[in-house]
Motif scaffolding. Structure first.
Motif, short mmCIF file in Angstrom:
data_model
loop_
_atom_site.label_atom_id
_atom_site.label_comp_id
_atom_site.label_asym_id
_atom_site.label_seq_id
_atom_site.Cartn_x
_atom_site.Cartn_y
_atom_site.Cartn_z
N LYS A 1 5.71 8.61 2.47
CA LYS A 1 5.75 7.56 1.46
C LYS A 1 6.20 8.14 0.11
O LYS A 1 5.43 8.69 -0.65
N GLU A 2 7.52 8.05 -0.13
CA GLU A 2 8.05 8.51 -1.40
C GLU A 2 8.04 7.41 -2.45
O GLU A 2 8.19 7.68 -3.64
N HIS A 3 7.88 6.17 -2.02
CA HIS A 3 7.76 5.03 -2.92
C HIS A 3 6.60 4.14 -2.43
O HIS A 3 6.32 4.08 -1.23
N LEU A 4 5.97 3.47 -3.36
CA LEU A 4 4.83 2.62 -3.04
C LEU A 4 4.94 1.28 -3.75
O LEU A 4 5.46 1.20 -4.87
N TYR A 5 4.44 0.25 -3.07
CA TYR A 5 4.27 -1.03 -3.74
C TYR A 5 2.87 -1.05 -4.35
O TYR A 5 1.86 -0.85 -3.65
N VAL A 6 2.81 -1.27 -5.64
CA VAL A 6 1.53 -1.28 -6.34
C VAL A 6 1.37 -2.60 -7.08
O VAL A 6 2.33 -3.32 -7.35
N TRP A 7 0.12 -2.87 -7.40
CA TRP A 7 -0.20 -4.12 -8.08
C TRP A 7 0.24 -4.04 -9.54
O TRP A 7 -0.04 -3.08 -10.24
N GLU A 8 0.88 -5.08 -9.97
CA GLU A 8 1.31 -5.17 -11.36
C GLU A 8 0.42 -6.17 -12.08
O GLU A 8 0.41 -7.37 -11.75
N LYS A 9 -0.37 -5.68 -13.02
CA LYS A 9 -1.33 -6.52 -13.73
C LYS A 9 -0.60 -7.65 -14.46
O LYS A 9 0.35 -7.42 -15.20
#
Length: 341
Positions: free
Chosen positions: A50-58
């Motif tokens: 996993k070189e990139h991740l989907y993360v939560w954007e506040k």
């Protein structure tokens, strides 16, 4: 959500599970949706490709699942309960003592009808032990609108949806009526059954008495035991409409307020409940309690022991689920008996 480099993800919240696959060894999530990435997690994430991740954007007006889960927990959690930590939008409630679980079903339904959140509970009005799981709550999406959680708080009202009433220590008295027992024609088989059921609770039986079918004697015996400090009176036998069955009249003549004579429960249709001076329950038990494994008495006794006032409507709703199927292997209370509307 947004896509970022894994090296830049420290402090960010994952929007999806991260699965590690080792052939022949494991295939499982090393990090779950909602996990907050730490510096130590970076090498592990890179090792699983996993070189990139989907993360939560506040975003303004949106809550993370764990933030919303805290609100949902507060809506539910009543007295004498412990809780787990929020994880993946889930929190569980655990009994902190033995007691009677109370569930406000109308408010529970109102919150669950909002969608994107759930509260699943045990059935109310049944006893639980310390350590028993009472309820599970869950926020369905990773993020949820803040206004929806405000709607949930409004639907739930000011008081918690769940409550756990601890059982009280009570002094009880048992009156067995019937000329056949009084005159020694048959053995008293009622009292041992009642003693066995009372033994499940912190109860002191201050006395028992066998009486003839004379309502004046029964009335006086009830009043005498109350004068001696009885906090629960249990009358057995003489509960039908036969001319010789005088227990219902005797209970009424004490001056107690009769809640109901009769209940939509089988076994137990001829059950009677009254309260003396509004605080001391007097229960009239039909003959089925002597020989049937589970009856109306098993449904009302936990409530009496938790000082949970029983009203006529509480008995009326037992019609649905009030039929015991007398299964060859009894699994009560893990069955439908007594689980009304």
């Amino acid at each position: 959500m947004k896509l970022i480099r894994t090296e830049d993800a420290v402090g960010q919240v994952l929007c999806h599970d991260i699965t590690q696959i080792i052939p022949g060894v494991t295939k499982d999530a090393v990090f779950r949706k909602g996990h907050v990435v730490t510096k130590e997690d970076i090498p592990v994430l890179l090792s699983v490709g996993k070189e990139h991740l989907y993360v939560w954007e506040k975003q303004e007006g949106m809550l993370h699942e764990n933030e919303a889960a805290e609100i949902l927990c507060a809506i539910c959690k009543g007295q004498n309960m412990e809780r787990t930590q929020a994880k993946e939008g889930k929190i569980e409630l655990i009994a902190a003592c033995d007691g009677l679980l109370k569930v406000d079903s109308s408010r529970l339904k109102a919150v669950n009808s909002l969608g994107e959140m759930i509260i699943a509970t045990r059935h109310g009005n049944f006893p639980v032990k310390k350590g028993d799981k009472l309820a599970g709550t869950r926020i369905i999406p990773l993020v949820i609108q803040e206004e929806k959680m405000e709607a949930a708080k409004k639907a739930a009202g000011e008081e918690p949806i769940l409550d756990l009433k601890p059982f009280a220590r009570k002094k009880a008295a048992i009156l067995t009526t019937g000329s056949e027992v009084y005159h020694g024609r048959i053995q008293d088989q009622f009292t041992p059954v009642i003693l066995e059921k009372l033994a499940e609770y912190d109860t002191e039986v201050i006395g028992s008495q066998i009486l003839d079918d004379k309502h004046e004697q029964i009335t006086q015996a009830i009043l005498d035991f109350i004068a001696k400090g009885a906090e629960l009176i249990i009358c057995t036998g003489g509960m039908s409409v036969d001319p010789d069955d005088r227990t219902p009249l005797a209970i009424k003549n004490t001056g107690a307020d009769v809640v109901s004579y009769g209940a939509p429960v089988l076994p137990g249709a001829m059950f009677m409940l009254a309260y003396y001076e509004g605080r001391i329950p007097i229960a009239g038990l039909p003959g089925c309690v002597m020989y049937a494994k589970r009856t109306i008495f098993d449904l009302v006794l936990p409530r009496l022991m938790a000082d949970d006032r029983i009203h006529r409507e509480d008995l009326q709703v037992l019609g649905q689920g009030g039929l015991c199927l007398s299964c060859p292997v009894c699994t009560f209370p893990n069955c439908g008996f007594g689980k009304g509307e």
